[in-house]
Design a protein around this motif. Structure first.
Motif, PDB file in Angstrom:
ATOM      1  N   THR A 144      -4.344  10.885 117.007  1.00 42.99           N
ATOM      2  CA  THR A 144      -4.163   9.644 116.260  1.00 42.99           C
ATOM      3  C   THR A 144      -5.498   9.192 115.671  1.00 42.99           C
ATOM      4  N   ALA A 145      -5.407   8.477 114.576  1.00 42.88           N
ATOM      5  CA  ALA A 145      -6.594   7.901 113.944  1.00 42.88           C
ATOM      6  C   ALA A 145      -6.221   6.538 113.383  1.00 42.88           C
ATOM      7  N   GLU A 146      -7.046   5.549 113.659  1.00 41.55           N
ATOM      8  CA  GLU A 146      -6.813   4.199 113.155  1.00 41.55           C
ATOM      9  C   GLU A 146      -7.506   4.045 111.810  1.00 41.55           C
ATOM     10  N   ALA A 147      -6.722   4.004 110.737  1.00 44.96           N
ATOM     11  CA  ALA A 147      -7.301   3.936 109.397  1.00 44.96           C
ATOM     12  C   ALA A 147      -6.234   3.535 108.389  1.00 44.96           C
ATOM     13  N   TYR A 148      -6.703   3.055 107.236  1.00 41.85           N
ATOM     14  CA  TYR A 148      -5.813   2.752 106.122  1.00 41.85           C
ATOM     15  C   TYR A 148      -5.632   3.996 105.258  1.00 41.85           C
ATOM     16  N   ALA A 149      -4.549   4.031 104.511  1.00 40.74           N
ATOM     17  CA  ALA A 149      -4.249   5.185 103.661  1.00 40.74           C
ATOM     18  C   ALA A 149      -5.320   5.391 102.594  1.00 40.74           C
TER      19      ALA A 149
END
Length: 260
Positions: A89-94
């Protein structure tokens, strides 16, 4: 702005939502793409990760979920653990994906891009992640070419979920992918995420819209011309309205190195 309590509830709802778990369009996507054995797959704005996890049994080499919301990523990891699937998983915006160029064979995004802040940039970022010959597959809420009908569609979506930004037409989606340098062999409009239609009450439950929004949606649907509802695939059954969750599906292919 969503309260943390409401967002926690939405994350929980998405994990169990019948609309998010599976749909005719998801099935069609798998049929179109074929088995993804050995592929590196990234699900952008993955939510609870239902689309990503639908590939787990096919033996991908890598399965990654990206989302800006920690609660959604936690739901994804939980569902993956329940199914015995290894995921990242990675926490980021598109618009700011934290991976090198050409990292994935397949990038997907479903029922999320209508929230994106900058669609051309987001599509360019997703295309950047593709290896030559790799594919970008998007399933998202579809706008309507008729401005009046599209206005009704937008009003309903904003009542349903105030974080909604815009539903794009199939023509606009095709242009986004072409502008990102992809070929577009698949572009299908007027799809539906529910075979039977989702009752307004249940549609609002999934998004935690609230009783006031639900009542406003019912009023707006009741006063809308029947032809406009029909154009959006919305059916009336007695006192209830059934929402198809109308979508389009586009698939873009990154050209091989040196090709045009």
């Amino acid at each position: 702005m969503l309260s943390s309590q409401r967002f926690d509830k939405i994350a929980e709802n998405f994990a169990t939502s019948e609309v998010h778990r599976s749909s005719p369009t998801m099935e069609a996507l798998h049929e179109t793409l074929g088995p993804q054995t050995g592929s590196a797959i990234c699900d952008v704005a993955c939510g609870a990760g239902h689309l990503a996890l639908s590939f787990a049994a096919e033996g991908p080499a890598r399965l990654v979920g990206v989302d800006p919301a920690p609660n959604m990523l936690a739901s994804f990891r939980k569902l993956a653990a329940e199914r015995g699937a290894e995921v990242e998983t990675a926490e980021a915006y598109a618009e700011e994906l934290p991976f090198p160029d050409a990292s994935f064979d397949l990038v997907v995004s479903r029922l999320a891009p209508h929230h994106f802040r900058d669609m051309p940039n987001a599509v360019a970022e997703m295309a950047r992640l593709l290896r030559p010959g790799g594919r970008l597959a998007v399933i998202d809420l579809e706008g309507h070419d008729d401005p009046e009908i599209d206005g009704l569609n937008h009003e309903l979506e904003m009542l349903h979920d105030p974080t909604h930004r815009r539903s794009y037409t199939l023509t606009e989606w095709t242009r986004f992918l072409l502008d990102a340098g992809l070929n577009v062999p698949v572009a299908r409009g007027s799809q539906s995420e529910s075979r039977t239609g989702v009752p307004v009450r249940r549609w609002c439950e999934i998004a935690s819209s609230g009783a006031e929004a639900e009542e406003a949606i019912r009023r707006r649907l009741a006063e809308a011309p029947a032809l406009h509802r029909e154009a959006l695939g919305i059916r009336q059954d007695g006192d209830e309205f059934l929402i198809p969750v109308r979508t389009c599906m586009v698939i873009g292919v990154k050209p091989l190195t040196g090709s045009r």
